[in-house]
Design a protein around this motif. Structure first.
Motif, mmCIF file in Angstrom:
data_model
loop_
_atom_site.group_PDB
_atom_site.id
_atom_site.type_symbol
_atom_site.label_atom_id
_atom_site.label_comp_id
_atom_site.label_asym_id
_atom_site.label_seq_id
_atom_site.Cartn_x
_atom_site.Cartn_y
_atom_site.Cartn_z
ATOM 1 N N VAL A 165 0.886 -1.451 -0.312
ATOM 2 C CA VAL A 165 -0.263 -0.413 0.106
ATOM 3 C C VAL A 165 1.178 1.006 -0.175
ATOM 4 N N PHE A 166 2.282 1.307 0.924
ATOM 5 C CA PHE A 166 2.474 2.770 0.703
ATOM 6 C C PHE A 166 3.111 2.811 -0.551
ATOM 7 N N ALA A 167 3.651 1.987 -0.818
ATOM 8 C CA ALA A 167 4.660 2.126 -2.191
ATOM 9 C C ALA A 167 3.768 2.349 -3.494
ATOM 10 N N LEU A 168 2.466 2.275 -3.514
ATOM 11 C CA LEU A 168 1.054 2.864 -4.407
ATOM 12 C C LEU A 168 1.194 4.684 -4.481
ATOM 13 N N PHE A 169 1.952 4.895 -3.098
ATOM 14 C CA PHE A 169 1.655 6.883 -2.972
ATOM 15 C C PHE A 169 3.161 6.458 -3.017
ATOM 16 N N ILE A 170 4.769 6.075 -2.678
ATOM 17 C CA ILE A 170 5.937 6.755 -2.165
ATOM 18 C C ILE A 170 6.575 5.349 -3.201
ATOM 19 N N ASN A 171 7.501 6.338 -3.935
ATOM 20 C CA ASN A 171 8.496 5.035 -5.048
ATOM 21 C C ASN A 171 9.464 5.202 -4.169
ATOM 22 N N MET A 172 9.801 4.063 -4.004
ATOM 23 C CA MET A 172 11.424 3.836 -3.379
ATOM 24 C C MET A 172 12.820 4.724 -3.681
ATOM 25 N N ASP A 173 12.987 4.967 -5.765
ATOM 26 C CA ASP A 173 13.769 5.475 -5.638
ATOM 27 C C ASP A 173 14.143 7.039 -5.459
ATOM 28 N N LYS A 174 12.604 7.453 -5.354
ATOM 29 C CA LYS A 174 12.903 8.928 -5.015
ATOM 30 C C LYS A 174 12.986 8.866 -3.302
ATOM 31 N N LEU A 175 12.371 8.092 -2.556
ATOM 32 C CA LEU A 175 12.369 7.872 -0.516
ATOM 33 C C LEU A 175 13.825 7.867 -0.847
ATOM 34 N N VAL A 176 15.396 6.278 -1.167
ATOM 35 C CA VAL A 176 16.215 6.863 -0.559
ATOM 36 C C VAL A 176 17.519 6.949 -2.180
ATOM 37 N N GLY A 177 16.942 6.633 -3.091
ATOM 38 C CA GLY A 177 17.984 7.109 -3.743
ATOM 39 C C GLY A 177 18.650 9.081 -3.952
ATOM 40 N N GLY A 178 18.160 10.156 -2.870
ATOM 41 C CA GLY A 178 19.149 10.590 -2.401
ATOM 42 C C GLY A 178 20.022 10.604 -1.591
ATOM 43 N N ASP A 179 19.645 9.224 -0.698
ATOM 44 C CA ASP A 179 20.183 9.689 0.514
ATOM 45 C C ASP A 179 21.413 8.452 -0.170
ATOM 46 N N PHE A 180 21.594 8.036 -0.917
ATOM 47 C CA PHE A 180 22.588 7.080 -1.479
ATOM 48 C C PHE A 180 23.534 7.863 -2.192
ATOM 49 N N GLU A 181 22.967 8.773 -2.514
ATOM 50 C CA GLU A 181 23.759 10.206 -3.666
ATOM 51 C C GLU A 181 24.789 10.577 -2.557
ATOM 52 N N LYS A 182 24.036 11.106 -1.532
ATOM 53 C CA LYS A 182 24.780 11.680 -0.442
ATOM 54 C C LYS A 182 25.670 11.161 0.184
ATOM 55 N N GLY A 183 25.500 9.812 0.846
ATOM 56 C CA GLY A 183 26.162 8.739 1.188
ATOM 57 C C GLY A 183 27.584 8.397 0.569
ATOM 58 N N LEU A 184 27.180 8.354 -0.870
ATOM 59 C CA LEU A 184 28.537 7.707 -1.579
ATOM 60 C C LEU A 184 29.189 9.579 -2.246
ATOM 61 N N ALA A 185 28.685 10.413 -1.646
ATOM 62 C CA ALA A 185 29.682 11.733 -1.756
ATOM 63 C C ALA A 185 29.705 11.913 -0.777
ATOM 64 N N GLN A 186 29.633 11.350 0.272
ATOM 65 C CA GLN A 186 30.142 11.156 1.875
ATOM 66 C C GLN A 186 31.443 9.917 1.974
ATOM 67 N N LEU A 187 30.865 9.022 1.424
ATOM 68 C CA LEU A 187 32.569 7.940 0.958
ATOM 69 C C LEU A 187 33.867 8.898 0.665
ATOM 70 N N ALA A 188 32.896 9.248 -0.443
ATOM 71 C CA ALA A 188 34.480 10.274 -1.619
ATOM 72 C C ALA A 188 35.277 10.461 -1.065
ATOM 73 N N ALA A 189 34.401 11.727 -0.133
ATOM 74 C CA ALA A 189 34.176 12.888 0.544
ATOM 75 C C ALA A 189 35.975 12.274 1.945
#
Length: 154
Positions: free
Chosen positions: A124-148
């Protein structure tokens, strides 16, 4: 049953051998994980080996941080790490997660992928929330912080 996959990649100008140690032990995640600042009073515990297969991490935090566990279930140094990520709050879910480290010119492309199934309330949650949009930005932030973190140690 619907499934999902969230994946992000980043080029880090360092060899995989310099990046891998920051991911293979959960204590190192304190330096780069995108979720570390969500709840300053989050409770953490570690068990099993310090790093590698069998290393475990558990957290319990506020509503935004939730609660769950991670365990390293596969390690192929310096190319791949696989985790069993289990959320217990706010929703129960098990999400296999992998990090791959691929040589790329004068550096490494690191790819962070999480997969899962939308079952029960999660469907039901997936009908309203896109998991890619929910955590994709966090993954991008984490990878940038890992690079730093890697750059700061070179």
């Amino acid at each position: 049953m619907s499934t999902f996959s969230v994946s992000r990649s980043a080029f880090i100008p360092a060899p995989a051998e310099d990046i891998y140690p920051h991911v293979i032990g959960f204590r190192g995640w304190l330096n780069w994980s995108p979720w570390e600042g969500i709840d300053p009073s989050m409770q953490r515990s570690y068990s099993g080996p310090v790093e590698g297969v069998g290393a475990k991490y558990a957290w319990k935090g506020n509503g935004k941080a939730g609660a769950g566990t991670m365990e390293i279930v596969e390690a192929a140094e310096p190319s791949r790490i696989a985790l069993r990520l289990e959320f217990t709050k706010p929703m129960k879910a098990v999400n296999p997660t992998t990090f791959t480290f691929a040589p790329d010119g004068h550096g490494t492309t690191v790819t962070w992928t999480m997969t899962g199934e939308n079952k029960g309330i999660g469907r039901v949650f997936a009908l309203f929330i896109n998991m890619d949009k929910l955590v994709g930005g966090d993954f991008e932030k984490g990878l940038a912080q890992l690079a730093a973190v890697v750059a700061a140690q070179r």
